[in-house]
Design a protein around this motif. Structure first.
Motif, PDB file in Angstrom:
ATOM      1  N   SER A 125       0.928  -1.314   0.068  1.00 49.86           N
ATOM      2  CA  SER A 125       0.051   0.078   0.003  1.00 49.86           C
ATOM      3  C   SER A 125       0.844   1.225  -0.137  1.00 49.86           C
ATOM      4  CB  SER A 125      -0.764   0.084   1.109  1.00 49.86           C
ATOM      5  OG  SER A 125      -1.891  -1.193   1.265  1.00 49.86           O
ATOM      6  N   THR A 128       2.425   1.778  -3.465  1.00 49.01           N
ATOM      7  CA  THR A 128       1.236   2.391  -4.234  1.00 49.01           C
ATOM      8  C   THR A 128       1.318   4.053  -3.867  1.00 49.01           C
ATOM      9  OG1 THR A 128       0.069   0.320  -4.335  1.00 49.01           O
ATOM     10  CG2 THR A 128      -1.061   2.133  -4.934  1.00 49.01           C
ATOM     11  N   GLU A 154      -6.252   7.897   1.625  1.00 54.34           N
ATOM     12  CA  GLU A 154      -5.804   6.380   1.451  1.00 54.34           C
ATOM     13  C   GLU A 154      -4.938   5.946   2.812  1.00 54.34           C
ATOM     14  OE1 GLU A 154      -6.378   3.737  -0.502  1.00 54.34           O
ATOM     15  OE2 GLU A 154      -7.854   5.159  -1.419  1.00 54.34           O
ATOM     16  N   LEU A 158      -5.440   3.089   5.601  1.00 55.74           N
ATOM     17  CA  LEU A 158      -4.374   2.344   5.881  1.00 55.74           C
ATOM     18  C   LEU A 158      -4.138   2.091   7.534  1.00 55.74           C
ATOM     19  CD1 LEU A 158      -2.386   0.540   4.541  1.00 55.74           C
ATOM     20  CD2 LEU A 158      -0.970   2.601   4.247  1.00 55.74           C
TER      21      LEU A 158
END
Length: 196
Positions: A125, A128, A154, A158
């Motif tokens: 993640s 990304t 995001e 997370l």
């Protein structure tokens, strides 16, 4: 136009959530000794300590860049490096838990596998997010601010979803064994310092 500043603050707040994941790796309380489990905990904690320091440094770098009136280029550069560092750190923690093997507790193997999967997923993640921040347009400040908003959202997700498997790994005796390790106590202290 200083349009990115409120977004920068939001980003910094979301980022400090990353420290929660490291805290999840450090257990608390308890003093029933179990040599096999203590040896496992020591191996994991010793490996986590330098990675916790790396995550703390990455958080600090982003907080610094986002709290100043930095240019979009400077924010992009700092965020990109920090996300790469975090991705590497979580991958290394996953590798350490994998290498340590299953802890000597009920369902230890399942707990270990779930935690490694979770850590590798967190690492992916952050990788990304690095790509996302690298792709932002720094010449248009409003567009850049919008891009940062998406990244902050995001990050928020997370930091909320990341610690489930780690918490499961550390239930009961595993957490107690980890709390007895000096290196895990240090990791807690350094990770805790980033939570503001």
């Amino acid at each position: 136009m200083e349009g990115t500043n409120p977004v920068n603050k939001k980003l910094a707040a979301a980022l400090s959530g990353g420290a929660v994941l490291v805290l999840a790796l450090t257990g608390c309380g308890g003093d029933d000794s179990d040599e096999k489990l203590d040896a496992w905990a020591k191996e994991v904690c010793d490996a986590v300590q330098p990675q916790a320091a790396k995550i703390k440094a990455a958080n600090t770098a982003i907080q610094k860049e986002t709290s100043d009136n930095s240019t979009p280029q400077a924010v992009q550069q700092a965020d990109s490096k920090a996300f790469q560092d975090m991705s590497d750190a979580y991958k290394a923690i996953g590798a350490a838990v994998n290498k340590a093997g299953a802890p000597d507790v009920e369902n230890g193997e399942q707990k270990q596998q779930d935690a490694v999967k979770e850590l590798n997923s967190i690492s992916a993640s952050y990788a990304t997010l690095k790509k996302q921040v690298d792709g932002l347009n720094t010449t248009d400040q409003a567009e850049f601010a919008d891009g940062l908003k998406d990244i902050a959202a995001e990050l928020d997700k997370l930091s909320k979803s990341g610690s489930d498997a780690l918490s499961t790994l550390e239930e009961g005796k595993v957490g107690e064994a980890m709390s007895r390790q000096a290196s895990c106590q240090t990791a807690t202290a350094s990770a805790g310092a980033t939570k503001s």
